[in-house]
Design an enzyme around this catalytic site. Structure first.
Site, PDB file in Angstrom:
ATOM      1  N   LYS A  28     -22.972 -13.541   8.494  1.00  0.00           N
ATOM      2  CA  LYS A  28     -22.192 -14.262   9.104  1.00  0.00           C
ATOM      3  C   LYS A  28     -21.706 -13.826  10.499  1.00  0.00           C
ATOM      4  O   LYS A  28     -21.345 -12.648  10.653  1.00  0.00           O
ATOM      5  CB  LYS A  28     -20.935 -14.566   8.039  1.00  0.00           C
ATOM      6  N   TYR A  35     -18.637  -7.099   7.035  1.00  0.00           N
ATOM      7  CA  TYR A  35     -18.635  -6.298   5.826  1.00  0.00           C
ATOM      8  C   TYR A  35     -19.064  -4.886   6.088  1.00  0.00           C
ATOM      9  O   TYR A  35     -19.046  -3.891   5.333  1.00  0.00           O
ATOM     10  CB  TYR A  35     -19.731  -7.212   4.745  1.00  0.00           C
ATOM     11  N   ASP A  60     -26.328 -12.024   0.092  1.00  0.00           N
ATOM     12  CA  ASP A  60     -25.267 -12.533   1.123  1.00  0.00           C
ATOM     13  C   ASP A  60     -24.594 -11.536   1.662  1.00  0.00           C
ATOM     14  O   ASP A  60     -23.771 -10.424   0.817  1.00  0.00           O
ATOM     15  CB  ASP A  60     -24.306 -13.443   0.204  1.00  0.00           C
TER      16      ASP A  60
HETATM   17  N1  LIG Z   1     -17.265 -16.209   3.282  1.00  0.00           N
HETATM   18  C1  LIG Z   1     -16.191 -15.488   2.922  1.00  0.00           C
HETATM   19  O1  LIG Z   1     -15.240 -15.485   3.436  1.00  0.00           O
HETATM   20  C2  LIG Z   1     -16.369 -14.621   1.471  1.00  0.00           C
HETATM   21  C3  LIG Z   1     -15.143 -14.086   0.832  1.00  0.00           C
HETATM   22  C4  LIG Z   1     -15.255 -13.433  -0.241  1.00  0.00           C
HETATM   23  C5  LIG Z   1     -16.503 -13.345  -0.784  1.00  0.00           C
HETATM   24  N2  LIG Z   1     -17.590 -13.714  -0.347  1.00  0.00           N
HETATM   25  C6  LIG Z   1     -19.065 -13.458  -0.949  1.00  0.00           C
HETATM   26  O2  LIG Z   1     -18.869 -13.727  -2.146  1.00  0.00           O
HETATM   27  C7  LIG Z   1     -19.485 -12.459  -2.885  1.00  0.00           C
HETATM   28  C8  LIG Z   1     -18.601 -12.461  -4.183  1.00  0.00           C
HETATM   29  O3  LIG Z   1     -17.180 -12.409  -4.305  1.00  0.00           O
HETATM   30  P1  LIG Z   1     -16.273 -11.078  -4.585  1.00  0.00           P
HETATM   31  O4  LIG Z   1     -16.931 -10.007  -3.775  1.00  0.00           O
HETATM   32  O5  LIG Z   1     -15.087 -11.582  -4.114  1.00  0.00           O
HETATM   33  O6  LIG Z   1     -16.461 -10.863  -6.100  1.00  0.00           O
HETATM   34  P2  LIG Z   1     -16.898 -11.595  -7.374  1.00  0.00           P
HETATM   35  O7  LIG Z   1     -18.340 -11.765  -7.394  1.00  0.00           O
HETATM   36  O8  LIG Z   1     -15.970 -12.802  -7.599  1.00  0.00           O
HETATM   37  O9  LIG Z   1     -16.410 -10.170  -8.267  1.00  0.00           O
HETATM   38  C9  LIG Z   1     -17.013  -9.165  -8.071  1.00  0.00           C
HETATM   39  C10 LIG Z   1     -16.182  -8.181  -9.113  1.00  0.00           C
HETATM   40  O10 LIG Z   1     -16.548  -8.678 -10.456  1.00  0.00           O
HETATM   41  C11 LIG Z   1     -17.101  -7.400 -11.176  1.00  0.00           C
HETATM   42  N3  LIG Z   1     -18.046  -7.619 -12.129  1.00  0.00           N
HETATM   43  C12 LIG Z   1     -19.468  -8.257 -11.619  1.00  0.00           C
HETATM   44  N4  LIG Z   1     -20.122  -8.486 -12.573  1.00  0.00           N
HETATM   45  C13 LIG Z   1     -19.513  -8.011 -13.621  1.00  0.00           C
HETATM   46  C14 LIG Z   1     -19.859  -8.062 -15.059  1.00  0.00           C
HETATM   47  N5  LIG Z   1     -21.127  -8.414 -15.428  1.00  0.00           N
HETATM   48  N6  LIG Z   1     -18.790  -7.416 -15.963  1.00  0.00           N
HETATM   49  C15 LIG Z   1     -17.790  -6.902 -15.468  1.00  0.00           C
HETATM   50  N7  LIG Z   1     -17.579  -7.014 -14.272  1.00  0.00           N
HETATM   51  C16 LIG Z   1     -18.328  -7.428 -13.346  1.00  0.00           C
HETATM   52  C17 LIG Z   1     -17.541  -6.344 -10.044  1.00  0.00           C
HETATM   53  O11 LIG Z   1     -17.743  -5.114 -10.473  1.00  0.00           O
HETATM   54  P3  LIG Z   1     -18.560  -4.053  -9.857  1.00  0.00           P
HETATM   55  O12 LIG Z   1     -18.694  -4.111  -8.289  1.00  0.00           O
HETATM   56  O13 LIG Z   1     -18.017  -2.775 -10.208  1.00  0.00           O
HETATM   57  O14 LIG Z   1     -19.831  -3.849 -10.556  1.00  0.00           O
HETATM   58  C18 LIG Z   1     -16.559  -6.730  -9.031  1.00  0.00           C
HETATM   59  O15 LIG Z   1     -15.408  -5.969  -9.235  1.00  0.00           O
HETATM   60  C19 LIG Z   1     -19.099 -11.338  -1.866  1.00  0.00           C
HETATM   61  O16 LIG Z   1     -19.444 -10.198  -2.108  1.00  0.00           O
HETATM   62  C20 LIG Z   1     -19.502 -12.099  -0.517  1.00  0.00           C
HETATM   63  O17 LIG Z   1     -20.768 -11.913  -0.563  1.00  0.00           O
HETATM   64  C21 LIG Z   1     -17.628 -14.536   0.950  1.00  0.00           C
END
Ligand SMILES: NC(=O)c1ccc[n+]([C@@H]2O[C@H](COP(=O)([O-])OP(=O)(O)OC[C@H]3O[C@@H](n4cnc5c(N)ncnc54)[C@H](OP(=O)(O)O)[C@@H]3O)[C@@H](O)[C@H]2O)c1
Length: 282
Positions: free
Chosen positions: A78, A53, A48
């Protein structure tokens, strides 16, 4: 078949792998390239990304150089939230395709119903319908296998549902234990849209929840694995993001079952980060 290749079926029949790899805030260049390559090596088959981004070039290169058949990888990008004029949609799609270096996209989403500077604070029904009609044209051209929306509340969605030809295949919303947007989610699911869970780990905000930790220990898993499994058992598609190999690999190890009683508890959880939402995310 593993959980990474197991699929949901979208409302147009297209299959979508049940866990996607999130790439928001992964810097373009080496980090984005390596993260996506690690994810693909670990077995993820769903990536995704988004134009805003800023990492589509590296994400696309990682996909192209992975050696994995293009047909085996599901790629989402997107349209920027700020694009609300019909004649700006196709040029942005072309730019995304050029960045990715791919000739076909699997899912293309309107990133949000409003520009980010006005998140949750304005309605743009006519603009969103005009943009959606352009998305439909791209879909009918065959260059994208499914189209959908993101951050749409129930009113934004009904505006499209009542007036457009193609029903969106997904609504990608903020969704994690304690924050599942029941009103928007129920509306979308009742019209056959798949819910994709963005920020399934609350962008890291869930990691230290004592209540989640205690439940995770009971299953011999991590808080993160519990949070990802919670999405899957609710029929929602999680998009965990990670840059560390151990995180990327651990997040795919979710082959356990949360009991119905514990799912009830998780579904009734308090929001660990209640100030982290705009007014439409309820
Ligand atoms: N459509 C939208 O408006 C929108 C908005 C926000 C997000 N998104 C999508 O959703 C995805 C995920 O959301 P998000 O980026 O907010 O983050 P998330 O997946 O909720 O959290 C990511 C965080 O958790 C940490 N993490 C991941 N796995 C871990 C584990 N096993 N143990 C400990 N820490 C862990 C990562 O660390 P490290 O990176 O250091 O490994 C990072 O700091 C985005 O990347 C994007 O693709 C879409």
């Amino acid at each position: 078949m593993t959980i990474l290749t197991d699929t949901y079926t979208l409302n147009n029949g297209v299959k979508i792998p049940k866990i996607g790899f999130g790439t928001w805030q992964i810097p373009d260049g080496e980090v984005a390239y390596d993260s996506v390559r690690m994810a693909l090596d670990a077995g993820y088959r769903h990536i995704d990304t988004a134009y805003v981004y800023g990492n589509e070039c590296s994400v696309g290169r990682a996909i192209r150089e992975s050696g994995i058949d293009r047909d085996e990888i599901f790629v989402t990008s997107k349209l920027p939230a700020e694009v609300k004029k019909a004649d700006e949609v196709l040029p942005h799609f072309e730019k995304t395709m050029e960045n990715l270096g791919l000739d076909r996209l699997d899912l293309y989403l309107i990133h949000a119903p409003w520009p980010w500077a006005h998140a949750g604070m304005m309605r743009m029904d006519e603009e969103n319908l005009a943009v959606w009609n352009e998305m439909e044209k791209i879909y009918h051209s065959g260059r994208v296998r499914a189209i959908g929306v993101s951050n749409f509340d129930n009113l934004d969605l009904k505006n499209i549902l009542h007036r457009a030809e193609v029903t969106p295949a997904v609504n990608q919303i903020q969704y994690y234990v304690g924050a599942t947007e029941p009103r928007n989610r129920t509306c979308a699911q009742s019209h056959g849209l798949l819910i994709e869970a963005y920020s399934p780990l609350a962008t890291g905000g869930l990691l230290d929840s004592p209540k989640l930790k205690a439940m995770a220990e009971k299953y011999g898993v991590s808080t993160v694995q519990l949070a990802i499994r919670f999405c899957l058992q609710n029929g929602v598609l999680p998009l965990p993001k990670a840059t560390h190999r151990e995180h990327i690999e651990a997040n795919a190890q979710v082959d356990f079952t949360i009991s119905d009683a514990d799912m009830d508890k998780l579904n009734a959880f308090d929001d660990p980060n209640p100030d982290n939402h705009n007014p439409s995310q309820r």
